[in-house]
Design a protein around this motif. Sequence first.
Motif, mmCIF file in Angstrom:
data_model
loop_
_atom_site.group_PDB
_atom_site.id
_atom_site.type_symbol
_atom_site.label_atom_id
_atom_site.label_comp_id
_atom_site.label_asym_id
_atom_site.label_seq_id
_atom_site.Cartn_x
_atom_site.Cartn_y
_atom_site.Cartn_z
ATOM 1 N N UNK A 1 0.821 -1.216 0.000
ATOM 2 C CA UNK A 1 0.000 0.000 0.000
ATOM 3 C C UNK A 1 0.855 1.266 0.000
ATOM 4 N N UNK A 2 1.932 1.279 0.781
ATOM 5 C CA UNK A 2 2.804 2.456 0.804
ATOM 6 C C UNK A 2 3.487 2.668 -0.545
ATOM 7 N N UNK A 3 4.066 1.622 -1.177
ATOM 8 C CA UNK A 3 4.634 1.837 -2.518
ATOM 9 C C UNK A 3 3.598 2.303 -3.544
ATOM 10 N N UNK A 4 2.390 1.746 -3.485
ATOM 11 C CA UNK A 4 1.346 2.187 -4.422
ATOM 12 C C UNK A 4 0.996 3.651 -4.183
ATOM 13 N N UNK A 5 0.870 4.024 -2.906
ATOM 14 C CA UNK A 5 0.602 5.433 -2.583
ATOM 15 C C UNK A 5 1.747 6.322 -3.062
ATOM 16 N N UNK A 6 2.985 5.830 -2.971
ATOM 17 C CA UNK A 6 4.145 6.589 -3.449
ATOM 18 C C UNK A 6 4.056 6.839 -4.944
ATOM 19 N N UNK A 7 3.678 5.797 -5.679
ATOM 20 C CA UNK A 7 3.553 5.931 -7.130
ATOM 21 C C UNK A 7 2.459 6.936 -7.488
ATOM 22 N N UNK A 8 1.310 6.798 -6.865
ATOM 23 C CA UNK A 8 0.189 7.692 -7.175
ATOM 24 C C UNK A 8 0.520 9.137 -6.805
ATOM 25 N N UNK A 9 1.137 9.338 -5.627
ATOM 26 C CA UNK A 9 1.479 10.698 -5.198
ATOM 27 C C UNK A 9 2.508 11.323 -6.130
ATOM 28 N N UNK A 10 3.511 10.538 -6.538
ATOM 29 C CA UNK A 10 4.544 11.065 -7.441
ATOM 30 C C UNK A 10 3.949 11.406 -8.801
ATOM 31 N N UNK A 11 3.094 10.522 -9.330
ATOM 32 C CA UNK A 11 2.445 10.805 -10.615
ATOM 33 C C UNK A 11 1.537 12.025 -10.519
#
Length: 504
Positions: free
Chosen positions: A436-446
């Motif tokens: 969940x944290x890596x997915x949130x990282x990807x979405x936030x960066x995008x």
Amino acid sequence: MRRLPPSEATGRWTGARHALPAAYGQTDLVVLGIGVMIGSGIFSVAGRQAATMAGPGVILSFMIAGITSLLVAFCIAELSSAMPASGSAYTFAYVIFGEVWAWIVGWALVMELLLAAAVVSRVWSLYAAQMLVDLGVRIPEPLSGVIGQERGFDLFTLLILVLLTGVVALGARVGLRTLWIIVIAKLAAIGAVIVVGATHFDQDNLAAIPAPAEPIKTASAALDSPLLGLAFGQTTAFGWFGIFAAAATITFAYIGFDVVATAAEEAKDAPRSVPKGIIRGLVITTVIYIAVAIVMVGMTPYKEINVEAPLASAFRQAGEGFMVHVINIGAVLGLTTVVLVLLVGLTRVVFSMARDGLFPRPLARINRGYHSPTTATLVIGVLAILLAEFVPVLTLEPLVVIGTLFAFVAVAAGVIRMRRTMPDLPRGFRTPLSPYVPIASILASLWLMVNLQVITWLYFLAWMTFGLLVYLAYGRRKSALAGGRPPLEPPVAVRGGLRGRHRR
């Protein structure tokens, strides 16, 4: 899509003449992160973004950028603990995704760090010249046209890059001592700004978020608009679009915590010390940035902020003129450490790519006297000087941000894939709440990426296309993996026996 085995990424060069000596302890890594993240932006970026993009909502912008960076920091910490190599995101991509993606990420890192070093050195010159003026030091007439210039040849820019390139070339220990001294001094200056500024805080200045302005419908305005804002017809500032656009720009202020990972190969007890250094340095920096942002918008209504020198003007209006000198000195010291650490990080990325054959091999040689990749350092220094002196780099600052966010996406995706394909790989740190944290990282960066300007995206795509052509013409054929396995060099004879017994 050849991939580098994890054991080769971390153990191939141990003891060889291409190995970097251990120099950084856990506290040193925290100082390294603070040194690169806290620069002149702490005295200016909050005011500029408040006046032009977000109003008092700039505090939320700092929080958004800080949270995004922290999510990514967790991911970088895990990968660094599993693969403590000097290439950072480049090496992670090489092991997890393969050589093509490694090249793409490495090429983006080169753009990010090289351009950032050029931008910050030019800003250093502007602050240094302003500091002399405020101190009453008269610049000789023949030099007035080549000092503190935003474009064209600038003497101060040349001097700071030559000086710091020399410091980095002399080795990690020399740079580390210099870094400690300057970081302590600039933190003292920032502490004074927060304490004195808090005495002039007015909560009425933290009014509601201003409504968005009407969009300007011209071709030029469209290119300068955030990509997401353009899609929704919001091409100007303020409102929630302004807050997110400001957060994307403010990410430039946080850039650098990933540079700590490039020192992993030189860190003591890297699997544990590097994750702690990355996360602690970022948390400390985030708290300091938010504190300065609150002081900035609390001292002056956002409509009255002087964009050219926001914090200095605010203190002048408050009758605290002596703080202008503190700000100037703090900015000069802060920018010095930023350039220093950026050069260190870029040197390690180029060193790793050359060691893998994707850049010319001579760039991976370690100077026996200084225990440093001197050749790579000098080449990078020359490139940074040419870029800073002959390209209007101050207009290209957003390219640094997009390059960084692109690497962030790759790192977060790497954690997800590594958990699936290499679950037994030893780690000194594990990203919490994965995936969940890596997915949130990807979405936030995008999300931050699509809030960057359209023109920034066009420049970035052009750079990456050029880089892919370079790889096809050179790196694909010269890669150490092109022959099926990385070539290991024979041991090097030294006094007392052999050095360079390679671990498998």
